[in-house]
Design a protein around this motif. Structure first.
Motif, PDB file in Angstrom:
ATOM      1  N   THR A   1       9.005   2.922   5.255  1.00  0.00           N
ATOM      2  CA  THR A   1       9.923   2.536   6.335  1.00  0.00           C
ATOM      3  C   THR A   1      10.329   1.081   6.242  1.00  0.00           C
TER       4      THR A   1
ATOM      5  N   ASP B   1       7.836   6.383  13.320  1.00  0.00           N
ATOM      6  CA  ASP B   1       8.874   5.388  13.568  1.00  0.00           C
ATOM      7  C   ASP B   1       9.949   5.855  14.526  1.00  0.00           C
TER       8      ASP B   1
ATOM      9  N   GLU C   1      -2.522   8.279   5.012  1.00  0.00           N
ATOM     10  CA  GLU C   1      -2.487   7.270   3.968  1.00  0.00           C
ATOM     11  C   GLU C   1      -2.741   5.908   4.602  1.00  0.00           C
ATOM     12  N   PRO C   2      -3.466   5.055   3.933  1.00  0.00           N
ATOM     13  CA  PRO C   2      -3.579   3.716   4.492  1.00  0.00           C
ATOM     14  C   PRO C   2      -2.195   3.083   4.547  1.00  0.00           C
ATOM     15  N   GLY C   3      -1.942   2.333   5.589  1.00  0.00           N
ATOM     16  CA  GLY C   3      -0.652   1.667   5.676  1.00  0.00           C
ATOM     17  C   GLY C   3       0.385   2.507   6.381  1.00  0.00           C
TER      18      GLY C   3
ATOM     19  N   ASP D   1       3.798  28.794  -3.916  1.00  0.00           N
ATOM     20  CA  ASP D   1       3.308  27.424  -3.736  1.00  0.00           C
ATOM     21  C   ASP D   1       2.168  27.444  -2.740  1.00  0.00           C
TER      22      ASP D   1
ATOM     23  N   SER E   1       0.847  -1.198   0.000  1.00  0.00           N
ATOM     24  CA  SER E   1       0.000   0.000   0.000  1.00  0.00           C
ATOM     25  C   SER E   1       0.875   1.238   0.000  1.00  0.00           C
ATOM     26  N   GLY E   2       0.256   2.353  -0.219  1.00  0.00           N
ATOM     27  CA  GLY E   2       1.002   3.596  -0.235  1.00  0.00           C
ATOM     28  C   GLY E   2       0.475   4.482  -1.335  1.00  0.00           C
ATOM     29  N   GLN E   3       0.996   5.680  -1.405  1.00  0.00           N
ATOM     30  CA  GLN E   3       0.589   6.587  -2.466  1.00  0.00           C
ATOM     31  C   GLN E   3       1.025   6.009  -3.803  1.00  0.00           C
TER      32      GLN E   3
ATOM     33  N   GLU F   1      14.364   1.025   6.217  1.00  0.00           N
ATOM     34  CA  GLU F   1      15.117   0.588   7.396  1.00  0.00           C
ATOM     35  C   GLU F   1      15.985  -0.655   7.136  1.00  0.00           C
TER      36      GLU F   1
END
Lengths: 708, 440
Positions: free
Chosen positions: A291, B94, B422-424, B411, A260-262, A295
């Protein structure tokens, strides 16, 4: 191909003038008396920019032949940054046309490169519809961009990055639209992670496939998140090989990627301000900065750098060492195997031969040294460490080993080999250090009468086996150490003399720790008391003091306090059953061992063979002159630091390794010395003396003010 | 700032490059700082107290774009100037103060990567600090005629009484040992240990003979050890800047938030009651502080300690409390800021300015027409555009600034805290955390 059209949408209206103005490669045109045969430019009276802006009416890259051009170019262009051909001065137009008519070297283009580049950019964007052979033209322009890029020098770094960004964008378009035949990128492009990498990671992620090693390596080499260190740059081949090996060990087929992700966004900000910025969204997840990707890959890359550190620094200090056996010996084990050296084969053969027999495996250290360094009979500590590290990679440990407090092996004296795994300690644990100290003292005591008798040897062995708290792998070393100790006939004759300079307090603290160590197994049997008595004698202390000391240690070391017979309060009924055995209090053992750390460093020095003893830590004494500590100069710097600063002030810029060598010559630690000098600079001039990591730059003004 | 003050080329370039990239410069902030004299004064007092073996903690609270990060960096540079060692890091999903999955160690590692001294303001100063300590000890050893090893051991002995002190001392000793015997591997392993880069105890034991590593559970203890150690190396103390605390507030798991707030409480209690040469500066948004459901105030013990002086309101400010509030920039502030940037661009030479004061005014008018009042509240994009404008005017002397001001593009500024997750990303992983605790 039409890859960009969808992003642009409005391209159609430019169709006609686009086709008539473009000069394809190979077509020769004449402008203001100059014959231009290379093509790849826009020439004509009218060509609209793609964007609709009131302030821009003409395509910036268009060369309008009706505009005046000077007969000669100005020696230096008037402009620093050419925005469009239209706004150039006549003399500058002449310069630009001269450049186009010539070999089009990027180094000579000056401010006009931008105009040329803007034209190429536009054609790449619009030519897809207009060109008769779009694909051929695309390749021609790419080739031209590559040529320009290959000609860039250090001072044109910005241009190189600009070109590389465009190429990277074009490649990513091709890839995004189905092509699979492409190589993992291996070079960083400016400050962005290559789009191709993003796309490929996205594809793998979507398909649920593992990440192959070559693409993991590509990430490490090109991502902005990898923080690569010098070894990866200085020895790239070794780094790549090691990374591939370690990657496979850790991830097998490859690590799995998050899904998943953008979405990956292909975008490019054009340099031609007549073009809009281009961008397209793909359906692929953008995972290169996730990450769970960053990582592990960064961690693996950094640990590979750490493994190569010693090798890389060796090459940095002396580049000519590359390819020598001594340098190769510093390589991590997996790479070592692939290097072919007769010495390595000889060493392996020797080890195999010796270890085929029954332990203990005792050999003359000279045999090892001959393979390692040829004829030299004696190794410096540093070399002895390197040799021990090499032997370790071949599966054996050596005693003596300077890393564990021993002297450097010398020809004619014994060395004991033992099996050692790659995961064995590389540095002594406190328990080991303390135990070996006691072994030394016991050996010393045993040898006072001239030689070590078999009974004494047995006692040493027994004591060694009883040492508690050793780490895995240390017992093997300890055994070998004992073997070496009894065989090397340590010359303890001078011991008494060496102990002389110690003051009473120091003697007592040695005595105290020896007793503490002896008692650390919870018990001091009579024969040990006997030996301790001798130690006390050796130390010039009253031997009767042993009893008091042993008692104090075993009852818990409450110096001078009365011993608790029974805690106060009610007297319990009956009698308690006495404890069978006082179990070991590991924390207490630990604590006792810690106490001895100071003493062991004191003793290590005493026991050190005078021939291999390191130079006394001479701050400032390196030049052979006595240092004038405390006699600080006007800046508050001590002599060694002043010399170091004066030396540095000779040049404006130094590589890090040069400064390290300089510091080593003056007997200083490089970062500590820079810190001290900079500090003094702040005090006197309020600005640093040296700045930067590599290269290190010297501020001449500060230097002048500080070091008159 | 007085216009005649000299600005070194290195500082000038660093400031302009950072601003044009829309990030806070790491050095030279004092050249462009505007106002906030009381806040700065309060923090300078803190820093002096840390330098005298005291301690301090402050929460810098401001809205998005009010300049928290800039302020933190400014104070950090003051701390460097006062001979403190600084470490800074942004909290992220994190990188947390408390965690069990390596995120706290990740925060520590980031702090250590950014460890800075006055002569290494941009970070990476761990070996400088260690070597300074070793150099001092060696010089002292020579003066008193004992071995340097002995002197180092003796100087480090004051660490032993602290949690984890033995191993810390042993790692420093290993570094010296590696230097004396030319063992590069040992030296670099020692630095890696200190930077929190060892992931397992086995590795550390093998390489350095120590039993422990920096892990999630002992991050704060390690920082305290480091604070003591930097004073042994004759620095003033340790100054820790933590930014983006909103990331604690955004943690989805209530338990994870609570543990992080507990860690903050521990730091707060330690620093308010006793001194050990350590200071903390934490940057966060008002909701991070005041949301009684998820913010710091949701944690009772913190709320009572951080509640503001009840007399301080409506323009009366108490600068002695642990919470410092930053107001957004006013148009006047912004004007002075742009003036300062212009001076930096001209290297402090008042005659070299590319744009006159009227130009700055015209620029501000243009910006506020384009993006409205947000342009003052979050000046990042205006500053960015202004730096670019200065560059163009400077390089093209034939162009009048008036022609360009009207063409400046801005901008769009978006508050990332208001972006949907965001999912995830962090939200999910925290849900995982919670589930993990129920796994059988």
């Amino acid at each position: 191909m039409g890859l960009i059209d969808r992003m642009l949408g409005t391209a159609a209206k430019h169709h006609d003038s686009e086709a008539s103005c473009w000069v394809p490669p190979g077509q020769t045109v004449e402008i203001a008396g100059r014959t231009i045969s290379g093509g790849l430019i826009y020439l004509g009276h009218e060509l609209q920019p793609v964007i609709d802006a009131y302030w821009l009416e003409v395509e910036p890259a268009l060369i309008d032949p009706s505009l005046p051009v000077a007969a000669r170019a100005a020696p230096t262009p008037d402009n620093h940054f050419a925005l469009s051909y239209l706004t150039l001065a006549a003399a500058d137009r002449a310069a630009y046309l001269d450049w186009l008519a010539g070999e089009r070297r990027i180094g000579d283009a000056g401010p006009f490169f931008h105009l040329y580049f803007a034209g190429l950019e536009r054609r790449l964007v619009l030519g897809q519809q207009a060109a008769p052979d779009p694909e051929g033209e695309w390749r021609t322009i790419l080739a031209e961009l590559n040529r320009l890029s290959s000609e860039t020098t250090e001072s044109e770094r910005g241009l190189e990055v600009g070109i590389a960004r465009l190429i990277s964008f074009l490649e990513s378009l091709v890839v995004a639209h189905g092509s699979t035949a492409f190589e993992p990128p291996r070079e960083k492009v400016g400050w962005e992670t290559p789009l191709v990498l993003r796309l490929h990671f996205g594809r793998l992620a979507e398909a649920g496939e593992p990440l192959p090693a070559e693409w993991a390596l590509s990430w490490v080499l090109t991502s902005t998140e990898s923080y690569l260190r010098t070894p990866a740059e200085r020895c790239p081949e070794e780094f790549e090989q090691l990374f591939a090996t370690r990657y496979e060990e850790r991830f097998g087929e490859g690590m799995s990627l998050p899904t998943s992700g953008q979405k990956v966004q292909l975008s490019y900000r054009t340099a031609n301000h007549g073009l809009p910025s281009l961008s397209e969204s793909t359906g692929l997840p953008d995972v290169v900065d996730a990450t769970s990707v960053v990582e592990p890959l960064r961690g693996l890359a950094l640990s590979c750098c750490a493994e190569l550190d010693a090798y890389s620094r060796c090459l940095g200090r002396s580049p000519e060492a590359r390819g020598t056996f001594q340098a190769a010996a510093l390589l991590p084990a997996p790479l070592l195997r692939s290097a072919e050296f007769p010495q390595l084969a000889a060493l392996e053969a020797l080890l195999a031969e010796v270890t085929a027999g029954e332990p203990p495996w005792v050999i003359d250290a000279g045999a090892l040294i001959e393979i390692w360094a040829g004829e030299e009979a004696k190794l410096a500590k540093k070399e002895a460490i390197a040799m021990a590290q090499l032997v370790e990679k071949l599966g054996c440990g050596i005693e003596p080993d300077p890393r564990f407090g021993g002297p450097a092996p010398a020809a004619g004296s014994p060395a004991v080999l033992f099996r050692a795994g790659s995961s064995d300690p590389k540095s002594p644990s406190p328990a080991y250090a303390a135990a070996s100290l006691l072994l030394h003292l016991l050996a010393a005591v045993a040898a006072v009468d001239g030689s070590i008798s078999p009974e004494e040897e047995e006692h040493l062995d027994r004591h060694m086996e009883e040492v508690v708290d050793l780490y895995e792998g240390e017992r093997e070393r300890m055994r070998a150490h004992t073997q070496w100790l009894t065989r090397s006939k340590p010359k303890f004759a001078g011991l008494r003399k060496k102990l002389e300079p110690l003051d009473d307090g120091q003697r007592r603290s040695i005595a105290h720790s020896v007793v503490a160590i002896a008692a650390s197994d919870g018990d001091v049997p009579p024969e040990e008391v006997k030996v301790l008595t001798k130690v006390f004698e050796l130390l010039g202390l009253d031997p009767d003091g042993v009893y008091a000391e042993v008692h104090a240690v075993t009852v818990g070391d409450r110096e001078g306090e009365p011993v608790v017979v029974r805690p106060g309060g009610e007297v319990p009924d009956g009698h308690a059953i006495p404890a069978q055995h006082r179990g070991l209090d590991h924390a207490a053992v630990e604590e006792k061992i810690e106490e001895t750390a100071l003493v062991s460093s004191l003793l290590a020095e005493i026991f050190d063979d005078p021939e291999t003893a390191p130079e006394p830590a001479a701050v400032g004494a390196a030049n052979g002159q006595p240092s004038e500590v405390g006699n600080a100069g006007p800046t508050g710097l001590e002599t060694a630091h002043l010399d170091f600063a004066r030396e540095l002030a000779q040049r404006a810029s130094w590589s890090r390794l040069e400064v390290e060598a300089l510091a080593a010559r003056t007997g200083l630690l490089v970062d500590g010395a820079l810190e001290a000098v900079n500090d003094a600079a702040f005090e006197t001039c309020d600005a640093p003396f040296a700045e930067g990591e590599d290269p290190i730059e010297i501020d001449a003004e500060v230097a002048k003010e500080m070091l008159p | 700032m007085s216009p005649s003050e000299k600005i070194r080329p290195r500082e000038r370039d660093a400031i302009l490059q950072s601003l044009s990239a829309g990030v806070v410069p790491r050095i030279g902030q004092q050249h462009i700082q505007v106002g906030r004299a009381q806040e700065v004064k309060a923090l300078v007092g803190d820093i002096e107290r840390i330098g005298e073996d005291g301690s301090a903690i402050r929460f810098v609270i401001g809205e998005y774009g009010s300049g928290k990060t800039f302020f933190l960096q400014l104070i950090r540079s003051v701390a460097l100037e006062k001979r403190l060692v600084t470490a800074h890091a942004d909290l992220t999903p994190d990188r947390r103060l408390h965690a069990t999955g390596g995120q706290a160690r990740a925060l520590y590692a980031e702090l250590m990567r950014n460890l800075a001294t006055r002569s290494k303001p941009e970070g990476g100063a761990m070996s400088s600090v260690v070597e300074r300590f070793v150099s001092l000890a060696r010089a002292e050893a020579e003066r008193s005629g004992v071995s340097s090893e002995l002197m180092i051991g003796e100087r480090l002995s004051s660490l032993h009484e602290m949690v984890g002190g033995y191993d810390f001392a042993r790692v420093i000793a290993a570094y010296c040992n590696g230097y004396e015997s030319g063992n590069d591997t040992l030296q670099s392993d020692a630095i890696r240990w200190l930077r929190g880069e060892f992931a397992t105890k086995t590795d550390a034991r093998q390489a350095l003979g120590v039993r422990t590593i920096v892990d999630d559970a002992n991050v704060y203890d390690q920082l305290k050890l480091l604070a003591r150690f930097v004073r042994l190396a004759e620095y003033g103390g340790l100054f820790v800047c933590l930014d983006e605390l909103v990331n604690v507030y955004k943690l989805a798991s209530a338990q994870a938030r609570k543990s992080n707030y507990e860690q903050i409480l521990r730091i707060l209690n330690d620093t308010l009651t006793g001194g050990d040469g350590i200071g903390f500066l934490l940057g966060g948004t008002p909701d991070f502080l005041m949301d009684t459901r998820k913010g710091l105030y949701s944690y009772e013990a913190l709320q009572s300690r951080l509640a503001e002086n009840q007399f301080a309101r409506e323009g009366i400010v108490d600068y002695s409390g642990p919470v410092l509030r930053l107001a957004n920039l006013s148009p006047e502030d912004l004007f002075v800021l742009l003036q300062n940037i212009r001076n930096v661009h001209a290297s402090g030479n008042p005659d070299g300015c590319a744009i006159p004061d009227e130009g700055i005014e015209a620029f501000m008018t243009h910006c506020s027409e384009k993006v409205g009042e947000a342009h003052f509240r979050t000046p990042r994009s205006s500053v960015k555009a202004f730096v670019n404008l200065l560059a163009v005017v400077d390089q093209n002397p034939q162009i009048e600034w008036g022609d360009l001001v009207g063409e400046v593009e801005l901008d769009e500024e978006r508050n990332p805290d208001l972006q949907p997750l965001e999912p995830g990303s962090e939200g999910d992983s925290d849900a995982d955390d919670e589930l993990a605790t129920f796994r059988i």
